[in-house]
Design a protein around this motif. Structure first.
Motif, PDB file in Angstrom:
ATOM      1  N   LEU A  37       0.838  -1.195   0.000  1.00 53.48           N
ATOM      2  CA  LEU A  37       0.000   0.000   0.000  1.00 53.48           C
ATOM      3  C   LEU A  37       0.878   1.252   0.000  1.00 53.48           C
ATOM      4  O   LEU A  37       0.560   2.238  -0.668  1.00 53.48           O
ATOM      5  CB  LEU A  37      -0.936  -0.009   1.204  1.00 53.48           C
ATOM      6  CG  LEU A  37      -1.976   1.097   1.265  1.00 53.48           C
ATOM      7  CD1 LEU A  37      -2.869   1.051   0.031  1.00 53.48           C
ATOM      8  CD2 LEU A  37      -2.803   0.972   2.515  1.00 53.48           C
ATOM      9  N   THR A  38       1.976   1.202   0.719  1.00 57.09           N
ATOM     10  CA  THR A  38       2.930   2.317   0.693  1.00 57.09           C
ATOM     11  C   THR A  38       3.501   2.498  -0.700  1.00 57.09           C
ATOM     12  O   THR A  38       3.649   3.626  -1.177  1.00 57.09           O
ATOM     13  CB  THR A  38       4.062   2.066   1.703  1.00 57.09           C
ATOM     14  OG1 THR A  38       3.503   1.785   2.977  1.00 57.09           O
ATOM     15  CG2 THR A  38       4.979   3.260   1.811  1.00 57.09           C
ATOM     16  N   ALA A  39       3.802   1.404  -1.378  1.00 58.13           N
ATOM     17  CA  ALA A  39       4.316   1.471  -2.749  1.00 58.13           C
ATOM     18  C   ALA A  39       3.281   2.076  -3.688  1.00 58.13           C
ATOM     19  O   ALA A  39       3.631   2.830  -4.603  1.00 58.13           O
ATOM     20  CB  ALA A  39       4.719   0.086  -3.233  1.00 58.13           C
ATOM     21  N   TRP A  78       1.046   4.344  -2.842  1.00 55.74           N
ATOM     22  CA  TRP A  78       1.081   5.784  -2.565  1.00 55.74           C
ATOM     23  C   TRP A  78       2.283   6.440  -3.252  1.00 55.74           C
ATOM     24  O   TRP A  78       2.163   7.515  -3.836  1.00 55.74           O
ATOM     25  CB  TRP A  78       1.159   6.027  -1.055  1.00 55.74           C
ATOM     26  CG  TRP A  78      -0.169   6.091  -0.389  1.00 55.74           C
ATOM     27  CD1 TRP A  78      -0.873   5.044   0.113  1.00 55.74           C
ATOM     28  CD2 TRP A  78      -0.951   7.254  -0.155  1.00 55.74           C
ATOM     29  NE1 TRP A  78      -2.044   5.485   0.643  1.00 55.74           N
ATOM     30  CE2 TRP A  78      -2.122   6.839   0.499  1.00 55.74           C
ATOM     31  CE3 TRP A  78      -0.777   8.598  -0.435  1.00 55.74           C
ATOM     32  CZ2 TRP A  78      -3.114   7.727   0.884  1.00 55.74           C
ATOM     33  CZ3 TRP A  78      -1.769   9.485  -0.046  1.00 55.74           C
ATOM     34  CH2 TRP A  78      -2.922   9.056   0.600  1.00 55.74           C
ATOM     35  N   ILE A  79       3.423   5.804  -3.170  1.00 55.14           N
ATOM     36  CA  ILE A  79       4.630   6.361  -3.790  1.00 55.14           C
ATOM     37  C   ILE A  79       4.447   6.461  -5.295  1.00 55.14           C
ATOM     38  O   ILE A  79       4.768   7.491  -5.913  1.00 55.14           O
ATOM     39  CB  ILE A  79       5.865   5.506  -3.432  1.00 55.14           C
ATOM     40  CG1 ILE A  79       6.193   5.621  -1.949  1.00 55.14           C
ATOM     41  CG2 ILE A  79       7.067   5.922  -4.267  1.00 55.14           C
ATOM     42  CD1 ILE A  79       7.262   4.653  -1.481  1.00 55.14           C
ATOM     43  N   LYS A  80       3.901   5.428  -5.910  1.00 55.44           N
ATOM     44  CA  LYS A  80       3.696   5.446  -7.360  1.00 55.44           C
ATOM     45  C   LYS A  80       2.659   6.489  -7.766  1.00 55.44           C
ATOM     46  O   LYS A  80       2.823   7.172  -8.776  1.00 55.44           O
ATOM     47  CB  LYS A  80       3.272   4.066  -7.857  1.00 55.44           C
ATOM     48  CG  LYS A  80       4.379   3.042  -7.794  1.00 55.44           C
ATOM     49  CD  LYS A  80       3.881   1.682  -8.228  1.00 55.44           C
ATOM     50  CE  LYS A  80       4.947   0.633  -8.078  1.00 55.44           C
ATOM     51  NZ  LYS A  80       4.455  -0.711  -8.417  1.00 55.44           N
ATOM     52  N   GLY A  81       1.600   6.627  -6.994  1.00 52.31           N
ATOM     53  CA  GLY A  81       0.578   7.631  -7.302  1.00 52.31           C
ATOM     54  C   GLY A  81       1.113   9.046  -7.216  1.00 52.31           C
ATOM     55  O   GLY A  81       0.856   9.875  -8.103  1.00 52.31           O
ATOM     56  N   ILE A  82       1.869   9.329  -6.172  1.00 49.61           N
ATOM     57  CA  ILE A  82       2.432  10.674  -6.016  1.00 49.61           C
ATOM     58  C   ILE A  82       3.482  10.930  -7.091  1.00 49.61           C
ATOM     59  O   ILE A  82       3.588  12.045  -7.614  1.00 49.61           O
ATOM     60  CB  ILE A  82       2.992  10.846  -4.591  1.00 49.61           C
ATOM     61  CG1 ILE A  82       1.830  10.858  -3.590  1.00 49.61           C
ATOM     62  CG2 ILE A  82       3.809  12.120  -4.465  1.00 49.61           C
ATOM     63  CD1 ILE A  82       2.238  10.826  -2.153  1.00 49.61           C
ATOM     64  N   SER A  83       4.233   9.909  -7.474  1.00 48.56           N
ATOM     65  CA  SER A  83       5.223  10.106  -8.534  1.00 48.56           C
ATOM     66  C   SER A  83       4.548  10.396  -9.870  1.00 48.56           C
ATOM     67  O   SER A  83       5.036  11.211 -10.653  1.00 48.56           O
ATOM     68  CB  SER A  83       6.137   8.888  -8.645  1.00 48.56           C
ATOM     69  OG  SER A  83       5.422   7.774  -9.125  1.00 48.56           O
ATOM     70  N   LEU A  84       3.419   9.761 -10.137  1.00 49.07           N
ATOM     71  CA  LEU A  84       2.688  10.058 -11.372  1.00 49.07           C
ATOM     72  C   LEU A  84       2.156  11.490 -11.368  1.00 49.07           C
ATOM     73  O   LEU A  84       2.165  12.164 -12.404  1.00 49.07           O
ATOM     74  CB  LEU A  84       1.544   9.062 -11.564  1.00 49.07           C
ATOM     75  CG  LEU A  84       1.967   7.647 -11.933  1.00 49.07           C
ATOM     76  CD1 LEU A  84       0.752   6.729 -11.992  1.00 49.07           C
ATOM     77  CD2 LEU A  84       2.699   7.630 -13.258  1.00 49.07           C
TER      78      LEU A  84
END
Length: 134
Positions: free
Chosen positions: A104-106, A108-114
């Protein structure tokens, strides 16, 4: 209008920092080596890398806001690198193999990076005569 993208990027950095540390922290498990020593799992190091990148995004976005400039290529590059951090590739750290909290943390990281990549791309199309590109 472009100065608001720098504020948005700083907000994304703060959101990344808060989400990795407090909202969705990674699992606290450890791996026992053959020698008997305990070592944190690799999701721990992924969260540290994401927090360092988040602080860099915050500092860079605030500096560019006060200088009234923007660096779209830089934010696109940071977004791509941030997207690669939680993936399981030779260039990145990755997360645990089993479904755990760190997945789930990953996400979030991918969503914010997009969102960082999209904000970098939008600055190419925004028109503003008071800012300059470096």
């Amino acid at each position: 209008m472009k100065k608001y993208t720098n504020i948005f990027n700083a907000f994304l950095g703060v959101l990344l920092l808060i989400s990795v540390k407090f909202i969705n922290p990674v699992c606290t498990g450890s791996v026992v080596l053959q020698s008997g020593k305990k070592m944190p799992m690799r999701c721990h190091y992924t969260s540290i890398a994401a927090m360092v990148i988040a602080v860099a995004v915050i500092v860079l976005a605030l500096e560019l806001y006060y200088r009234k400039t923007y660096l779209p290529i830089t934010f696109i590059t940071i977004g791509i690198l941030l997207f690669l951090v939680p993936m399981d590739t030779p260039l990145s750290i990755g997360v645990c193999m089993k479904p755990m909290d760190c997945h789930l943390t990953a996400a979030w990281i991918k969503g914010i990076s997009l969102l960082l990549i999209l904000s970098g791309c939008t600055t190419f199309f925004l028109k503003d005569k008071n800012t300059k590109i470096l």
